[in-house]
Structure formats: C-alpha cells, structure tokens
Design a protein around this motif. Structure first.
Motif, PDB file in Angstrom:
ATOM      1  N   HIS A   1       0.744  -0.896  -0.068  1.00 24.39           N
ATOM      2  CA  HIS A   1       0.189   0.274  -0.233  1.00 24.39           C
ATOM      3  C   HIS A   1       0.504   1.125  -0.095  1.00 24.39           C
ATOM      4  O   HIS A   1       0.284   2.594   0.297  1.00 24.39           O
ATOM      5  N   CYS A   6      -7.733   2.058  -4.546  1.00 24.95           N
ATOM      6  CA  CYS A   6      -7.594   0.754  -3.528  1.00 24.95           C
ATOM      7  C   CYS A   6      -8.024   0.906  -3.048  1.00 24.95           C
ATOM      8  O   CYS A   6      -8.676   1.429  -2.432  1.00 24.95           O
ATOM      9  N   CYS A  42      -8.084   0.257   0.230  1.00 26.81           N
ATOM     10  CA  CYS A  42      -7.224   0.817   1.651  1.00 26.81           C
ATOM     11  C   CYS A  42      -7.786   2.042   1.469  1.00 26.81           C
ATOM     12  O   CYS A  42      -8.027   2.844   1.941  1.00 26.81           O
ATOM     13  N   CYS A  91      -2.055   2.709  -5.134  1.00 27.92           N
ATOM     14  CA  CYS A  91      -0.803   1.751  -4.298  1.00 27.92           C
ATOM     15  C   CYS A  91      -0.021   0.982  -5.908  1.00 27.92           C
ATOM     16  O   CYS A  91      -0.834  -0.204  -6.493  1.00 27.92           O
TER      17      CYS A  91
HETATM   18 ZN   LIG Z   1      -3.978   0.268  -0.525  1.00 25.91          ZN
END
Ligand SMILES: [Zn+2]
Length: 307
Positions: A157, A173, A175, A180
């Motif tokens: 990440h 992503c 996240c 990432c």
């Molecule tokens: Zn990520």
C-alpha cells in the motif's frame, strides 16, 4: 519439538518439527466459520492430538491472516473477521497451558525462508507475497521485525514509485488511496492490464506463460509489469538493503521473475553492484506453518521456556 499452526480462512494446518527441522506430523482440518471459540478449540484439539500421538510436548507458534496489535493485544487487520478484537495468543495460552506466539502469515513466510529455506544464512531478508494481493515481511538475523503498528514490510500500500504519465493517478485501492503497488503488481492487476491491452481474459500465470512462449502482446504487458515490480522493489532495497528477497504467493511461480527483476532492480536502486538476490521460496505452501513453528527458536525450546 516445535509445533506450528497455520490458521487460514478455510483450513487450519498443524505441523511438528523435531530439533533438526524434520517434519514429525502434519494435519489439517477445516476452519470453523464465524465462531471464535470453535477456532480456539479446533487449534487446541489439533495440537493436543498431535502431542498425544508423538508422546511429546512442544512449543506452539501460530500464523494468522492479520496481526496482534501491539497497542491493544487484540487481533486486527484479519480477513477472517471473526478473529478481530480477540486476544488470540492469550486465549490459546489458556487452552494449551503454555505461552503461545502469534504472528502474521507473511511474517511467518519470511521467517521460514530465512531460517531453513531459500534465504537460509542471509542476514536481512525481505519476503514478498504476490498473488491476489501484494504484501511482505522482514526478517533480520533470524527474527521477524514486527514494528510499532505490526505492519513492517507491508509495502503493497505504498504508492507505485516513479509513476509514468500514463500511470497517474493509478487504480483505486480498497485501502482508500489510488495507485498503490498492489493495484499495479497483484495477479488480478496483471490480468486487467492484459485485458486492456488485448481485449482477452487470462489469469496472471497464463499471461506469463504466453509471454514466455513468444506472444508479443503478452510480452509487452509483462515487460511493463516487471518494470513496475522492479521500481517497487528498488524502493525497498534503498531502505532495507536486504541480502535476499524471497518471492512467495501465486506469482512466485513465474520463472521469468528471477531473470527479469535483478537487472531492473539494479537500474532503479541506489547501488551499482546488484548483489541483492531475488529468489523463489523453497517451502511453497508450507512456509506459513513452518514459520509458525520457527516463532520459537531451537535454543528457547531446549531451555524449556515455552513448555
Ligand atoms: Zn492500497
């Protein structure tokens, strides 16, 4: 005797190693779904059953798909969500009557490979798990680096380094960020890149095979993918300067990695000599469970500490 347990989302595996690292017993059961206490019981039954048959007690280490938070002592970041928020190590210690070490499965992978696998004898080892996601772990002098948040080595990440104009901003992503390393270098990401270039659907390892067989469009997609992976690895090399990088996960089966990556990493990293070994793991799917067993060092077990 050292016992390792690999707690996965679908199965729990147990393995016992003797003092020389020889496998004495190896078994697996399905992971109980959605009930935490049943998971604890299943692990305890596996360990005690193995000990009864071997007529020996062992140290116990457990690999989990998450980590124990150094702040709270509770499981976090686990994709087996029913583990989250529980003190897994303490509950297992109570069930088994001895101290238990628990570590992230990527960390167990690198510990296993650094102990008696592809990076045996190397001091600083970076383990990469590349498959449906991109993760990693760090082992120094035979010990896992855990870190203040227990995320050391989780480079998937970080943003893709040195993005070209056509790589900005990058794919979204899960996240919450974009671009990432995982969104560029995972197996599914490679399949998307190939689909965009050719209109055809193929899984990552088949794309690599097509490239190896001379398919020009697969070759171009793989070239870009190797280049991104090399940029991502070079940024780790500049900070950690590992003696060895061990590849794990489904993409580690791509033979061309070990030929294509080293010269590219050398080009992007701040070192002219290219001494960083990039090697395939030697324990395959057993790395998690073997690394869990290695969470207790042989001399600690000899001293009787964890029994
Ligand atoms: Zn990520």
């Amino acid at each position: 005797m050292r016992i390792g347990v690999d707690l996965g989302g679908t199965k729990i595996e147990v393995l016992a190693l003797d003092a020389d690292g020889v496998t004495l017993i190896r078994e697996r059961v399905l992971t109980p779904q959605d009930e935490y206490q049943a998971v604890i019981r299943a692990i305890a039954d596996l360990v005690l059953g193995a000990e009864e048959r071997l007529r020996k007690r062992g140290s116990v280490g457990v690999a989990i798909p998450g980590t124990i938070s150094p702040q709270t002592g509770l499981v976090k970041n686990a994709n087996s969500t029913h583990l989250i928020g529980h003190p897994l190590d303490k509950d297992l210690a109570a069930a088994l009557g001895r101290p238990i070490r628990v570590a992230n499965d990527a960390n167990c992978f690198v510990l296993s490979e650094a102990s008696d696998g592809a990076a045996a004898g190397d001091d600083i080892v970076f383990g990469i798990i590349a498959g449906t996601g991109v993760g990693g772990g760090v082992c120094v002098s035979g010990r896992i680096l855990t870190g203040a948040h227990a995320i050391a080595g989780e480079w998937g990440h970080n943003p893709l380094p040195a993005p070209r104009d056509d790589e900005r901003i990058g794919p979204h992503c899960y996240c919450g960020r974009s671009g990432c390393i995982e969104t560029w270098c995972s197996g599914p990401a490679l399949a998307v890149q190939y689909q965009r270039a050719t209109g055809r659907n193929m899984i990552a390892t088949d794309i690599a095979e097509a490239a190896a067989a001379g398919d020009a469009s697969a070759r171009r997609v793989m070239d870009d993918w190797f280049d991104r992976m090399a940029r991502a690895i070079a940024s780790v090399v500049n900070i950690l300067d590992p003696d060895a990088i061990v590849m794990g996960g489904g993409l580690s089966k791509i033979e061309a990695l070990y030929r294509e990556l080293p010269p590219r990493v050398e080009r992007y990293a701040f070192h002219p000599e290219g001494r960083t070994k990039i090697v395939r793991n030697s324990h395959g799917d057993s790395s998690g469970v073997r690394g869990a067993a290695w969470l207790w060092a042989p001399d600690e077990v000899e001293a009787g500490l964890p029994l």
